[in-house]
Write an enzyme that holds these catalytic residues in place. Structure first.
Site, PDB file in Angstrom:
ATOM      1  N   LYS A  35      51.612 -36.064 -19.673  1.00 37.40           N
ATOM      2  CA  LYS A  35      52.789 -35.318 -19.493  1.00 37.40           C
ATOM      3  C   LYS A  35      53.247 -35.914 -18.229  1.00 37.40           C
ATOM      4  CE  LYS A  35      51.940 -30.426 -20.341  1.00 37.40           C
ATOM      5  NZ  LYS A  35      51.478 -29.142 -19.751  1.00 37.40           N
ATOM      6  N   LEU A 154      58.937 -15.098 -14.994  1.00 39.22           N
ATOM      7  CA  LEU A 154      59.977 -15.783 -16.064  1.00 39.22           C
ATOM      8  C   LEU A 154      59.537 -15.635 -17.326  1.00 39.22           C
ATOM      9  CD1 LEU A 154      58.622 -18.493 -16.947  1.00 39.22           C
ATOM     10  CD2 LEU A 154      59.409 -19.432 -14.938  1.00 39.22           C
ATOM     11  N   LEU A 251      62.267  -2.236 -26.972  1.00 37.82           N
ATOM     12  CA  LEU A 251      61.941  -1.104 -27.977  1.00 37.82           C
ATOM     13  C   LEU A 251      62.174  -1.736 -29.552  1.00 37.82           C
ATOM     14  CD1 LEU A 251      63.669   2.076 -26.374  1.00 37.82           C
ATOM     15  CD2 LEU A 251      61.222   1.441 -26.812  1.00 37.82           C
ATOM     16  N   CYS A 261      50.877 -14.920 -22.474  1.00 37.35           N
ATOM     17  CA  CYS A 261      50.961 -14.143 -21.378  1.00 37.35           C
ATOM     18  C   CYS A 261      50.337 -12.725 -21.757  1.00 37.35           C
ATOM     19  CB  CYS A 261      52.208 -13.834 -20.539  1.00 37.35           C
ATOM     20  SG  CYS A 261      52.551 -15.665 -19.833  1.00 37.35           S
TER      21      CYS A 261
HETATM   22  P1  NAD Z   1      50.723 -24.258 -19.189  1.00 33.65           P
HETATM   23  O1  NAD Z   1      49.541 -24.446 -19.866  1.00 33.65           O
HETATM   24  O2  NAD Z   1      52.048 -24.502 -19.885  1.00 33.65           O
HETATM   25  O3  NAD Z   1      50.607 -25.260 -17.976  1.00 33.65           O
HETATM   26  C1  NAD Z   1      49.714 -25.465 -17.176  1.00 33.65           C
HETATM   27  C2  NAD Z   1      49.582 -26.769 -16.618  1.00 33.65           C
HETATM   28  O4  NAD Z   1      48.505 -26.909 -15.705  1.00 33.65           O
HETATM   29  C3  NAD Z   1      49.204 -27.955 -17.831  1.00 33.65           C
HETATM   30  O5  NAD Z   1      50.212 -28.773 -17.690  1.00 33.65           O
HETATM   31  C4  NAD Z   1      48.183 -28.394 -17.320  1.00 33.65           C
HETATM   32  O6  NAD Z   1      47.586 -29.857 -17.706  1.00 33.65           O
HETATM   33  C5  NAD Z   1      47.782 -28.200 -15.839  1.00 33.65           C
HETATM   34  N1  NAD Z   1      46.579 -28.376 -15.166  1.00 33.65           N
HETATM   35  C6  NAD Z   1      45.355 -27.499 -15.883  1.00 33.65           C
HETATM   36  N2  NAD Z   1      44.374 -27.662 -14.832  1.00 33.65           N
HETATM   37  C7  NAD Z   1      44.809 -28.614 -13.757  1.00 33.65           C
HETATM   38  C8  NAD Z   1      44.161 -29.102 -12.785  1.00 33.65           C
HETATM   39  N3  NAD Z   1      43.239 -28.880 -12.239  1.00 33.65           N
HETATM   40  N4  NAD Z   1      44.979 -30.088 -11.700  1.00 33.65           N
HETATM   41  C9  NAD Z   1      46.361 -30.301 -12.354  1.00 33.65           C
HETATM   42  N5  NAD Z   1      47.053 -29.691 -13.213  1.00 33.65           N
HETATM   43  C10 NAD Z   1      46.162 -28.898 -13.978  1.00 33.65           C
HETATM   44  O7  NAD Z   1      50.652 -22.913 -18.285  1.00 33.65           O
HETATM   45  P2  NAD Z   1      51.942 -21.927 -18.043  1.00 33.65           P
HETATM   46  O8  NAD Z   1      52.494 -21.145 -19.365  1.00 33.65           O
HETATM   47  O9  NAD Z   1      52.897 -22.667 -17.283  1.00 33.65           O
HETATM   48  O10 NAD Z   1      51.235 -20.897 -17.165  1.00 33.65           O
HETATM   49  C11 NAD Z   1      50.574 -21.201 -15.884  1.00 33.65           C
HETATM   50  C12 NAD Z   1      50.189 -19.988 -15.197  1.00 33.65           C
HETATM   51  O11 NAD Z   1      51.546 -19.042 -15.149  1.00 33.65           O
HETATM   52  C13 NAD Z   1      49.501 -18.956 -16.143  1.00 33.65           C
HETATM   53  O12 NAD Z   1      48.592 -18.271 -15.223  1.00 33.65           O
HETATM   54  C14 NAD Z   1      50.402 -17.967 -16.748  1.00 33.65           C
HETATM   55  O13 NAD Z   1      49.741 -16.887 -17.016  1.00 33.65           O
HETATM   56  C15 NAD Z   1      51.430 -17.791 -15.792  1.00 33.65           C
HETATM   57  N6  NAD Z   1      52.570 -17.505 -16.154  1.00 33.65           N
HETATM   58  C16 NAD Z   1      53.127 -17.869 -17.306  1.00 33.65           C
HETATM   59  C17 NAD Z   1      54.360 -17.773 -17.757  1.00 33.65           C
HETATM   60  C18 NAD Z   1      54.956 -18.293 -19.100  1.00 33.65           C
HETATM   61  O14 NAD Z   1      55.801 -17.612 -19.435  1.00 33.65           O
HETATM   62  N7  NAD Z   1      54.307 -19.336 -19.664  1.00 33.65           N
HETATM   63  C19 NAD Z   1      55.303 -16.577 -17.016  1.00 33.65           C
HETATM   64  C20 NAD Z   1      54.579 -16.238 -15.868  1.00 33.65           C
HETATM   65  C21 NAD Z   1      53.335 -16.499 -15.401  1.00 33.65           C
END
Ligand code: NAD
Length: 431
Positions: A35, A154, A251, A261
């Site tokens: 990445k 988001l 709806l 999520c």
């Molecule tokens: P994702 O899986 O797309 O990305 C997570 C990233 O974290 C990955 O690139 C992974 O390699 C990295 N990562 C994991 N462990 C790590 C570490 N120890 N050190 C460094 N990097 C590390 O996840 P996402 O969809 O962006 O979601 C992230 C958080 O935000 C989650 O808790 C999710 O519930 C929350 N969230 C997601 C959304 C959504 O729409 N995707 C919206 C709101 C909140």
């Protein structure tokens, strides 16, 4: 101000890029070397509309850097956003391993006062657990950090617009100095800023997502009743949605919600309710309704085709919604598994999600073109409401099908028009 964002997924990368666009110097960290390599080449590793061009813009302005070196990034930044994944564990609880791993790295590199901002969705009590990791034995480092809970709302596919125009920003914390700094980070946002306790902030996120998901399961159940009484869910939902106490969003009946999520957050809320001996019946039911809804197309296929053994069925769309390549918890996965169990020959097409799905189901047939996929199918199921599919030429598709059966899992098409075109049309809750 210099900011470090740990985790470059949908949330972390959007946060980092938008903060850089607002003028902050941002370092984005991820443990995934591929990445980081892609990002350093100016390439977004997933599909999110508009993120590519904004990334290129902030890279030209040298406002953003990407690296795997978490230690040096922590030492050289005083505000650290955590946006790592918190996936579901077997028992439904959120897996906090990545959050705690990052907290431990921060603890080891506490060279100055640090503000740790938890953007990942984490169960109530996590802010305190992270603070305990940073404080260490005997709470020695207590004055050298503050932990803020700042959940993100988001939506994938609309991440940039949502990040830039949020409906609210929630800042949960107890350290006024840190709260003031984070309020300055968000100074450009024109929306209510809620300053509250970490516990409230953590619950606001889960309660919001679960409520929205529950609303979907609710309308899906009403749709199933509509079908049985010759009513039309679109008209019923329109009539309901005019009441401002209900609202017209969420709806839209269909074949269930997915994504990284809603299901995960509902399961985590059920789990942390369980931990305090509370049986969250409503959420358990909403989850069960969703699982049943995902397989509704199979019932509709059987109604129209009888036995499915040896039939060829084409799926239009694989991602859990349009404008994303994300297939996590997508209805398509449950459906493909079920169809394969019924010995169906499964064909699929999707504008973006093919690569991700191939890792899960290498054995099914992938097509770039919906028209080629349709050739020789016993029926089609629309899974994802991609705009491309609204524009499909069904006059061209119909003669290719062995039986002109269309199951519209997202009520994307007009039943009357489809019937006029000679299709056996099955929507969700349509008469
Ligand atoms: P994702 O899986 O797309 O990305 C997570 C990233 O974290 C990955 O690139 C992974 O390699 C990295 N990562 C994991 N462990 C790590 C570490 N120890 N050190 C460094 N990097 C590390 O996840 P996402 O969809 O962006 O979601 C992230 C958080 O935000 C989650 O808790 C999710 O519930 C929350 N969230 C997601 C959304 C959504 O729409 N995707 C919206 C709101 C909140």
């Amino acid at each position: 101000m210099k900011i470090c964002v740990i985790g470059t997924g949908y949330v972390g990368l959007t946060t980092g890029v938008c903060l850089a666009e607002s003028g902050f110097d941002v370092t984005c960290i991820d443990k995934d070397v591929n990445k980081i390599r892609q990002l350093n080449e100016g390439e977004v590793p997933f599909h999110e509309p508009g993120l590519d061009s904004l990334l290129k813009k902030v890279m030209v302005g040298k406002k953003i850097k990407f690296s795997n070196k978490i230690e040096s990034a922590i030492r050289s930044n005083d505000i650290i956003f955590i946006a790592v994944g918190t996936p579901s564990m077997e028992d439904g609880s959120a897996d906090l391993a990545a959050v705690f791993e990052v907290a431990k790295s921060i603890k080891k590199n506490l060279n100055a006062f640090k503000i740790l901002v938890i953007k990942s969705t984490v169960p109530v009590g996590t802010n305190k657990k992270v603070a305990a990791i940073l404080a260490g034995r005997g709470g020695k480092s207590k004055t050298r950090f503050a932990v803020i809970s700042n959940p993100e709302f988001l939506r994938q596919g609309k991440a940039l617009a949502d990040y830039k125009n949020p409906h609210r920003i929630v800042i949960g914390g107890t350290n006024q100095r840190a709260i003031d700094v984070i309020m300055k980070v968000y100074a450009g946002c024109h929306c209510p800023l809620i300053v509250t306790s970490p516990e409230n902030a953590e619950i606001i996120k889960y309660a919001s997502n679960s409520f929205l998901a529950m609303k979907i399961s609710y309308i899906n159940e009403v749709a199933n009743i509509c079908e049985r009484y010759n009513a039309d869910i679109r008209e019923v939902a329109a009539g309901m949605g005019l009441d401002p106490r209900i609202g017209d969003r969420f709806l839209e009946a269909g074949i269930g919600f997915g994504g990284s999520c809603f299901p995960k957050d509902m399961k985590a809320l059920v789990h942390f309710a369980d931990l305090v001996d509370y049986d969250f019946k409503l959420l358990k039911a909403a989850l069960a309704v969703n699982e049943r809804q995902k397989l509704l197309p199979v019932e509709k296929l059987k109604k129209n085709l009888g036995s499915l053994r040896g039939r060829t069925i084409g799926l239009l769309g694989l991602s859990f919604k349009a404008d994303t390549d994300d297939i996590r918890e997508a209805s398509s996965i449950a459906l493909i598994n079920c169809l394969l169990g019924e010995k169906v020959k499964v064909r699929v097409t999707d504008p973006r999600a093919e690569k991700n799905m191939k890792r899960l189901f290498p054995e099914i047939n992938y097509f770039d073109s919906p028209y080629e996929m349709a050739d020789g199918c016993d029926g089609l199921i629309l899974i994802t409401e991609w705009p491309e599919y609204s524009a499909l030429d069904f006059k061209r598709i119909k003669p290719k099908l062995k039986k002109p059966l269309l199951i519209d899992g997202r009520n994307l098409f007009d039943p009357k028009t489809m019937k006029k075109l000679g299709f056996i049309y099955e929507g969700i809750g349509r008469n």
